[in-house]
Design a protein around this motif. Sequence first.
Motif, PDB file in Angstrom:
ATOM      1  N   ARG A 140      -7.127  49.776  56.405  1.00  0.00           N
ATOM      2  CA  ARG A 140      -7.160  49.454  54.982  1.00  0.00           C
ATOM      3  C   ARG A 140      -5.839  49.877  54.349  1.00  0.00           C
ATOM      4  NH1 ARG A 140     -10.766  52.513  50.268  1.00  0.00           N
ATOM      5  NH2 ARG A 140     -10.174  51.143  48.517  1.00  0.00           N
ATOM      6  N   LEU A 141      -5.230  48.974  53.583  1.00  0.00           N
ATOM      7  CA  LEU A 141      -4.049  49.275  52.780  1.00  0.00           C
ATOM      8  C   LEU A 141      -4.437  49.077  51.325  1.00  0.00           C
ATOM      9  CD1 LEU A 141      -1.006  49.888  52.477  1.00  0.00           C
ATOM     10  CD2 LEU A 141      -0.607  47.421  52.672  1.00  0.00           C
ATOM     11  N   THR A 142      -4.242  50.105  50.517  1.00  0.00           N
ATOM     12  CA  THR A 142      -4.607  50.017  49.105  1.00  0.00           C
ATOM     13  C   THR A 142      -3.409  50.391  48.250  1.00  0.00           C
ATOM     14  OG1 THR A 142      -6.276  50.705  47.472  1.00  0.00           O
ATOM     15  CG2 THR A 142      -5.468  52.394  48.981  1.00  0.00           C
ATOM     16  N   ASP A 143      -3.298  49.769  47.089  1.00  0.00           N
ATOM     17  CA  ASP A 143      -2.173  50.017  46.187  1.00  0.00           C
ATOM     18  C   ASP A 143      -2.679  49.898  44.765  1.00  0.00           C
ATOM     19  OD1 ASP A 143       0.295  49.741  44.616  1.00  0.00           O
ATOM     20  OD2 ASP A 143       1.288  49.471  46.556  1.00  0.00           O
ATOM     21  N   GLU A 144      -2.406  50.915  43.933  1.00  0.00           N
ATOM     22  CA  GLU A 144      -2.891  50.882  42.552  1.00  0.00           C
ATOM     23  C   GLU A 144      -2.198  49.797  41.731  1.00  0.00           C
ATOM     24  OE1 GLU A 144       0.048  54.427  40.855  1.00  0.00           O
ATOM     25  OE2 GLU A 144      -2.102  54.778  41.087  1.00  0.00           O
ATOM     26  N   ALA A 145      -1.041  49.319  42.196  1.00  0.00           N
ATOM     27  CA  ALA A 145      -0.371  48.188  41.540  1.00  0.00           C
ATOM     28  C   ALA A 145      -0.836  46.908  42.225  1.00  0.00           C
ATOM     29  CB  ALA A 145       1.140  48.353  41.601  1.00  0.00           C
ATOM     30  N   TRP A 146      -0.160  46.503  43.303  1.00  0.00           N
ATOM     31  CA  TRP A 146      -0.634  45.365  44.079  1.00  0.00           C
ATOM     32  C   TRP A 146      -0.067  45.441  45.487  1.00  0.00           C
ATOM     33  CZ3 TRP A 146       3.580  44.921  40.909  1.00  0.00           C
ATOM     34  CH2 TRP A 146       4.709  44.255  41.393  1.00  0.00           C
ATOM     35  N   VAL A 147      -0.843  44.941  46.443  1.00  0.00           N
ATOM     36  CA  VAL A 147      -0.435  44.893  47.839  1.00  0.00           C
ATOM     37  C   VAL A 147       0.567  43.756  48.018  1.00  0.00           C
ATOM     38  CG1 VAL A 147      -1.203  44.443  50.199  1.00  0.00           C
ATOM     39  CG2 VAL A 147      -2.585  45.883  48.683  1.00  0.00           C
ATOM     40  N   ASN A 148       1.639  44.045  48.721  1.00  0.00           N
ATOM     41  CA  ASN A 148       2.698  43.062  48.933  1.00  0.00           C
ATOM     42  C   ASN A 148       2.329  42.153  50.096  1.00  0.00           C
ATOM     43  OD1 ASN A 148       5.036  41.623  49.157  1.00  0.00           O
ATOM     44  ND2 ASN A 148       6.289  43.332  49.880  1.00  0.00           N
ATOM     45  N   PHE A 149       1.979  40.910  49.791  1.00  0.00           N
ATOM     46  CA  PHE A 149       1.557  40.029  50.869  1.00  0.00           C
ATOM     47  C   PHE A 149       2.702  39.321  51.565  1.00  0.00           C
ATOM     48  CE2 PHE A 149      -2.417  38.895  52.780  1.00  0.00           C
ATOM     49  CZ  PHE A 149      -3.195  39.944  52.354  1.00  0.00           C
ATOM     50  N   ASP A 150       3.944  39.662  51.210  1.00  0.00           N
ATOM     51  CA  ASP A 150       5.068  39.252  52.053  1.00  0.00           C
ATOM     52  C   ASP A 150       5.023  40.009  53.381  1.00  0.00           C
ATOM     53  OD1 ASP A 150       5.831  37.850  49.802  1.00  0.00           O
ATOM     54  OD2 ASP A 150       7.951  38.194  50.182  1.00  0.00           O
ATOM     55  N   ASN A 151       4.293  41.106  53.413  1.00  0.00           N
ATOM     56  CA  ASN A 151       4.190  41.941  54.617  1.00  0.00           C
ATOM     57  C   ASN A 151       2.819  41.793  55.269  1.00  0.00           C
ATOM     58  OD1 ASN A 151       6.799  43.039  54.244  1.00  0.00           O
ATOM     59  ND2 ASN A 151       5.990  44.486  52.747  1.00  0.00           N
ATOM     60  N   SER A 152       2.398  40.561  55.489  1.00  0.00           N
ATOM     61  CA  SER A 152       1.045  40.329  56.005  1.00  0.00           C
ATOM     62  C   SER A 152       1.017  39.974  57.489  1.00  0.00           C
ATOM     63  CB  SER A 152       0.373  39.204  55.202  1.00  0.00           C
ATOM     64  OG  SER A 152       1.124  38.012  55.280  1.00  0.00           O
ATOM     65  N   ASP A 153       2.132  40.169  58.199  1.00  0.00           N
ATOM     66  CA  ASP A 153       2.163  39.860  59.630  1.00  0.00           C
ATOM     67  C   ASP A 153       1.190  40.771  60.393  1.00  0.00           C
ATOM     68  OD1 ASP A 153       4.247  38.401  58.685  1.00  0.00           O
ATOM     69  OD2 ASP A 153       5.799  39.403  59.842  1.00  0.00           O
ATOM     70  N   PHE A 154       0.465  40.204  61.337  1.00  0.00           N
ATOM     71  CA  PHE A 154      -0.379  41.008  62.227  1.00  0.00           C
ATOM     72  C   PHE A 154      -0.754  40.173  63.444  1.00  0.00           C
ATOM     73  CE2 PHE A 154      -3.687  38.498  60.427  1.00  0.00           C
ATOM     74  CZ  PHE A 154      -4.842  38.671  61.178  1.00  0.00           C
ATOM     75  N   THR A 454       1.475  36.171  38.711  1.00  0.00           N
ATOM     76  CA  THR A 454       1.361  36.954  37.479  1.00  0.00           C
ATOM     77  C   THR A 454       0.238  37.975  37.533  1.00  0.00           C
ATOM     78  OG1 THR A 454       1.992  34.887  36.391  1.00  0.00           O
ATOM     79  CG2 THR A 454       1.441  36.746  34.981  1.00  0.00           C
ATOM     80  N   ALA A 455      -0.917  37.599  38.069  1.00  0.00           N
ATOM     81  CA  ALA A 455      -2.067  38.498  38.065  1.00  0.00           C
ATOM     82  C   ALA A 455      -1.828  39.739  38.913  1.00  0.00           C
ATOM     83  CB  ALA A 455      -3.317  37.764  38.547  1.00  0.00           C
ATOM     84  N   ASN A 456      -0.973  39.628  39.928  1.00  0.00           N
ATOM     85  CA  ASN A 456      -0.637  40.822  40.707  1.00  0.00           C
ATOM     86  C   ASN A 456       0.015  41.884  39.837  1.00  0.00           C
ATOM     87  OD1 ASN A 456      -1.535  39.722  43.102  1.00  0.00           O
ATOM     88  ND2 ASN A 456       0.479  39.028  43.758  1.00  0.00           N
ATOM     89  N   ILE A 457       0.881  41.444  38.927  1.00  0.00           N
ATOM     90  CA  ILE A 457       1.724  42.377  38.186  1.00  0.00           C
ATOM     91  C   ILE A 457       1.109  42.775  36.845  1.00  0.00           C
ATOM     92  CG2 ILE A 457       4.064  42.716  37.258  1.00  0.00           C
ATOM     93  CD1 ILE A 457       4.952  40.451  39.180  1.00  0.00           C
ATOM     94  N   LEU A 458       0.439  41.827  36.182  1.00  0.00           N
ATOM     95  CA  LEU A 458      -0.090  42.088  34.840  1.00  0.00           C
ATOM     96  C   LEU A 458      -1.611  41.996  34.773  1.00  0.00           C
ATOM     97  CD1 LEU A 458       2.469  40.024  32.687  1.00  0.00           C
ATOM     98  CD2 LEU A 458       2.568  42.447  33.303  1.00  0.00           C
ATOM     99  N   ASN A 459      -2.280  41.879  35.922  1.00  0.00           N
ATOM    100  CA  ASN A 459      -3.718  41.619  35.949  1.00  0.00           C
ATOM    101  C   ASN A 459      -3.983  40.280  35.261  1.00  0.00           C
ATOM    102  OD1 ASN A 459      -4.265  44.163  37.325  1.00  0.00           O
ATOM    103  ND2 ASN A 459      -3.726  45.128  35.384  1.00  0.00           N
ATOM    104  N   THR A 460      -5.017  40.134  34.444  1.00  0.00           N
ATOM    105  CA  THR A 460      -5.251  38.855  33.771  1.00  0.00           C
ATOM    106  C   THR A 460      -5.240  39.062  32.263  1.00  0.00           C
ATOM    107  OG1 THR A 460      -7.662  39.119  33.759  1.00  0.00           O
ATOM    108  CG2 THR A 460      -6.681  38.038  35.689  1.00  0.00           C
ATOM    109  N   PRO A 461      -4.954  38.007  31.481  1.00  0.00           N
ATOM    110  CA  PRO A 461      -4.895  38.170  30.019  1.00  0.00           C
ATOM    111  C   PRO A 461      -6.186  38.696  29.416  1.00  0.00           C
ATOM    112  CG  PRO A 461      -3.911  36.083  30.675  1.00  0.00           C
ATOM    113  CD  PRO A 461      -4.560  36.648  31.899  1.00  0.00           C
TER     114      PRO A 461
END
Length: 550
Positions: A140-154, A454-461
Amino acid sequence: RYLVIVTAAKGADKGRVGKMPRYVTESGYEEMDDERTRVGRGNPVPNALKLIDLATNQVQDLSFDTLPGIAVDPLAQLRAAAKLDPLKGNRPLRIADRDDAVRWSRDGKLAAIMLRAVDNKDRWIATIDLAAARLKPQHRLTDEAWVNFDNSDFGWLPDNRTLWFKSEESGYAHLYTQPVDGRPRALTSGKWEAGDVQWSVDGGTAYMLCNRKNPGTYEVCAVNAQDGATREVTSLAGVERFTLSPDSRKLLVHYSSSYMPAQLATVSVAGGAAVKLTDTRTPEYKARTWIEPEYVAVPSSAGGDPVWSKLYRPATMEPGKKYPVVMFVHGAGYLQNTHQRFPVYFREQMFHNLLVEKGYIVLDMDYRASQGYGRNWRTAIYRQMGHPELVDYQDGVKYMVAKHQGDAANVGIYGGSYGGFMTFMALMRAPEMFKSGAALRPVTDWTTYNHEYTANILNTPELDPQAYKISSPIEYADKLQGNLLIGHGMVDDNVFYQDSVRMAQRLIELRKDNWELASYPLERHTYTQPESWFDQYRRIFKLFERTLKQ
């Protein structure tokens, strides 16, 4: 014998799709195209998983209940503050890389899948217990901001029992291995990023892009799977991508430099000199003398790491002269421009040559949120887009004035997309420093942009209206004092033309002076007509000539 199917969750709503007009058409009549949905308007669609036993035709749902933290809402406080109902049950999930969502071991006995929460605060890797039709969480990878999915290789190593993946849990994107039901082990570490992982046939060595020497210097690194020993295989400085040969003995490398587009070379995995195969530049292009950018580390008033930047200036500065300053802002998504590769912004780099020839000095900064500098740099803009980056640009102006004879009274700024957004933020939130700016295809209100970014960085309006308010330039339009050029393609399907129209109307209402809107009827986000590019840069140049040279 088994098939894993990714489906849309029941009741999923893709959101309302609007219409975008095109005014210049072959028919002579206005025509309408579908446009993307906006942030918070039903995207993304949650997924569900089904396991099919091909021997018995039995279809079973795979439950997400076993994933740690799946029922915990990381946005509960924001939800309560917005007076929204609490989240009930599990958070909705999406399956990473839906085109290749499930990774099977070579022997076909084990399957692994990567999943992420729709709120993008969590990412899980799980194996599938085929007999019990059950997900078994592995990482599990958790981030209080947002998980970077540019790093999704597995994927799987050849032993069929060990997973490999990338994770930012150390603060930087690095390579990990993990036996099934075992503990993860970091193969790489340090203040650099691992990218584009490829494994040798025997699984003994991982090859990857790395920037160990400098954030902007990219090579291919080899990493020993047993002890994590890491070495640079190439010495080209500007590697863009590579492919490992089928026998794992050579690399085919795409490499470039500031004024050389990507070329091909081969390199032995043991290292040594590259065999350069191509040079696609014309003699006329190679004969031209270009201004090589200087790579400079601008001190940050925020503390910590410097802001790496490209400096364009005359080889010899005239003693006692103060030079007008132009600051360039690259676009975003997740991008880096201070590197030794051929830039995405090659047109702008040529424009910077022209500016220097005409008496300006130019700084191009990898502001906070740029790629290649680690998790904290990336997430500095969470819930406050345009704020840390503006501090970086203010530091850049001070650096140009203190170190390179910059004229503090004549500072301009320009950029497209996110660069246009930042041009607005500079002119409207620091009008005492930035005298003129060109905002090209700019976001003016983040509620109109797409969901995935946008939702990654600012959540939703709906959930986080304050984040949108403090991050949207239209909220600061009353502070504009300087000279502003807005340029926008009228059929832009990325940042809608509506953004610039709304800003124009707001400036009209505020009775602001010294601004103009240039509209390009045939252009989308990236222009295709040479005449449009010419018109845009001519306008920017005239703006700076008119307002920064006094």
